[in-house]
Write an enzyme that holds these catalytic residues in place. Structure first.
Site, PDB file in Angstrom:
ATOM      1  N   PRO A  78     121.226  -5.644 107.303  1.00 20.93           N
ATOM      2  CA  PRO A  78     122.123  -6.514 106.534  1.00 20.93           C
ATOM      3  C   PRO A  78     122.030  -6.249 105.030  1.00 20.93           C
ATOM      4  O   PRO A  78     120.979  -6.431 104.435  1.00 20.93           O
ATOM      5  CB  PRO A  78     121.628  -7.913 106.874  1.00 20.93           C
ATOM      6  CG  PRO A  78     120.670  -7.758 108.002  1.00 20.93           C
ATOM      7  CD  PRO A  78     120.144  -6.365 107.936  1.00 20.93           C
ATOM      8  N   GLU A  79     123.109  -5.787 104.449  1.00 20.52           N
ATOM      9  CA  GLU A  79     123.224  -5.653 103.004  1.00 20.52           C
ATOM     10  C   GLU A  79     124.317  -6.625 102.559  1.00 20.52           C
ATOM     11  O   GLU A  79     124.704  -7.505 103.333  1.00 20.52           O
ATOM     12  CB  GLU A  79     123.526  -4.188 102.631  1.00 20.52           C
ATOM     13  CG  GLU A  79     122.426  -3.236 103.123  1.00 20.52           C
ATOM     14  CD  GLU A  79     122.682  -1.774 102.805  1.00 20.52           C
ATOM     15  OE1 GLU A  79     123.318  -1.491 101.778  1.00 20.52           O
ATOM     16  OE2 GLU A  79     122.248  -0.910 103.584  1.00 20.52           O
TER      17      GLU A  79
ATOM     18  N   LYS B 286     121.463 -10.070  98.798  1.00 22.73           N
ATOM     19  CA  LYS B 286     121.178 -10.213 100.228  1.00 22.73           C
ATOM     20  C   LYS B 286     120.557 -11.567 100.540  1.00 22.73           C
ATOM     21  O   LYS B 286     120.183 -11.816 101.676  1.00 22.73           O
ATOM     22  CB  LYS B 286     120.246  -9.082 100.670  1.00 22.73           C
ATOM     23  CG  LYS B 286     120.772  -7.692 100.381  1.00 22.73           C
ATOM     24  CD  LYS B 286     119.709  -6.644 100.594  1.00 22.73           C
ATOM     25  CE  LYS B 286     120.117  -5.316  99.971  1.00 22.73           C
ATOM     26  NZ  LYS B 286     119.028  -4.326  99.999  1.00 22.73           N
TER      27      LYS B 286
END
Length: 298
Positions: free
Chosen positions: A2-3, A61
């Site tokens: 996840p970015e 993030k």
DNA sequence: GGAATAACCTGGATGC
DNA sequence: TGCATCCAGGTTATTC
């Protein structure tokens, strides 16, 4: 992994379901999910139960949900490498790698559960104090308040944030002695960028990842920033990048940006611009992918 | 003080 | 078939 685009998809998915909801109960199944929580793990649930959630906010993030009331606190989440925040019915069976489950009551949607699942346990949840932002602008995407959790205060704004200070970014680059990719991954310089989007934006801007950042001309920085924004926006529009089950949205669905990748994960495959094989090399305990013809060291 | 590196962690892929 | 090893990478503490 996840970015920025993946976390933003999660934030947008959570917002209508949790905004205005009250936490009725909390199940902590694995205390390793609370490693960033400043207090004792046992106090995590006590701090949350009975509190109303305000609209979720994201910077880079990091994702947080301010808690209504006068004590300026927020539930903060980071997905790490494999974290997921899923919306489920309260009685839904446990997810694989489920770490924490919040039981919510929403005034319009009724009961629901927010499940934090994380295979590699690099992600975490925490409750932290909100502190004013240094630039007095809203704390992040989705925020009304000019505040961030204390643990997020050192994180720079991301390139899609309207309050992103481009001049400060250029000054930070001018002070650095490192390679450009290392600087792109430094969340105190620019946030939201991880290995995937660093490789993709460098490929698009035709910049070699090992280029010393001080050797980049003002024009090259402008081009790189433009390509970085374009890559992030395209990934966001396509729901993020999913290689396997590591990243899904709040409903468990994968994104499509993996089909649009030009460099990351394409070692040995031909560059779509020049046909030369994309090279994969070790970099900072991970991998860099670049085209040796289009992205030459100065 | 800035830069570089190691450690944390799990499960899939690979090699023997 | 079963076991051992490698690899993925975001953040942070530690070392240089």
């Amino acid at each position: 992994m996840p970015e920025l685009p993946e976390v933003e998809v999660v934030r947008a998915g959570l917002a209508p379901a949790v905004t205005g909801a009250t936490v009725e109960a909390v199940d902590v199944l694995d205390e390793r999910a609370l490693t960033r929580h400043p207090g004792l793990p046992s106090g995590f649930a006590d701090e949350l139960v009975g509190r109303e959630i305000v609209a979720p906010v994201r910077r880079g993030k990091f994702l947080w949900m301010p808690l209504a009331g006068g004590d300026a606190r927020a539930l903060v989440g980071h997905l790490g490498m494999s974290g997921q925040l899923l919306l489920r019915a309260p009685g839904a069976p446990a997810e694989r790698h489920e770490r924490v489950r919040l039981f919510l009551l929403h005034p319009h949607h009724g009961e629901l559960a927010v499940v934090f699942a994380d295979q590699r346990t690099f992600g975490s949840l925490a409750i932290d104090a909100l502190v004013p932002t240094a630039d007095r602008a809203p704390g992040g995407h989705g925020a009304d308040l000019a505040a961030t959790p204390l643990m997020v205060a050192h994180i720079a704004r991301d390139p899609l944030d309207p309050a992103f200070d481009e001049n400060a970014f250029r000054r930070a680059l001018a002070r650095k002695e490192s390679a450009v990719k290392r600087v792109l991954l430094d969340q105190t310089v620019v946030s939201g960028v991880g290995n995937i989007y660093a490789d993709e934006s460098l490929w698009a801007a035709r910049v070699h990842p090992e280029t010393p950042v001080r050797m980049l001309s003002a024009r090259a920085v402008t081009r790189l920033l433009g390509e970085l924004r374009a890559v992030l926006q395209k990934a966001l529009a396509e729901g993020g990048t999913s290689f396997d089950a590591q990243y899904v949205n709040v409903n468990g669905q994968a994104g499509y940006f993996a089909h649009s990748l030009e460099a990351y994960g394409r070692g040995g495959a031909p560059c779509s611009r020049c046909g030369r094989p994309i090279q994969r090399v070790g970099f900072m305990n991970r991998s860099s992918h670049f085209c040796p013809r289009c992205q030459r060291l100065p």
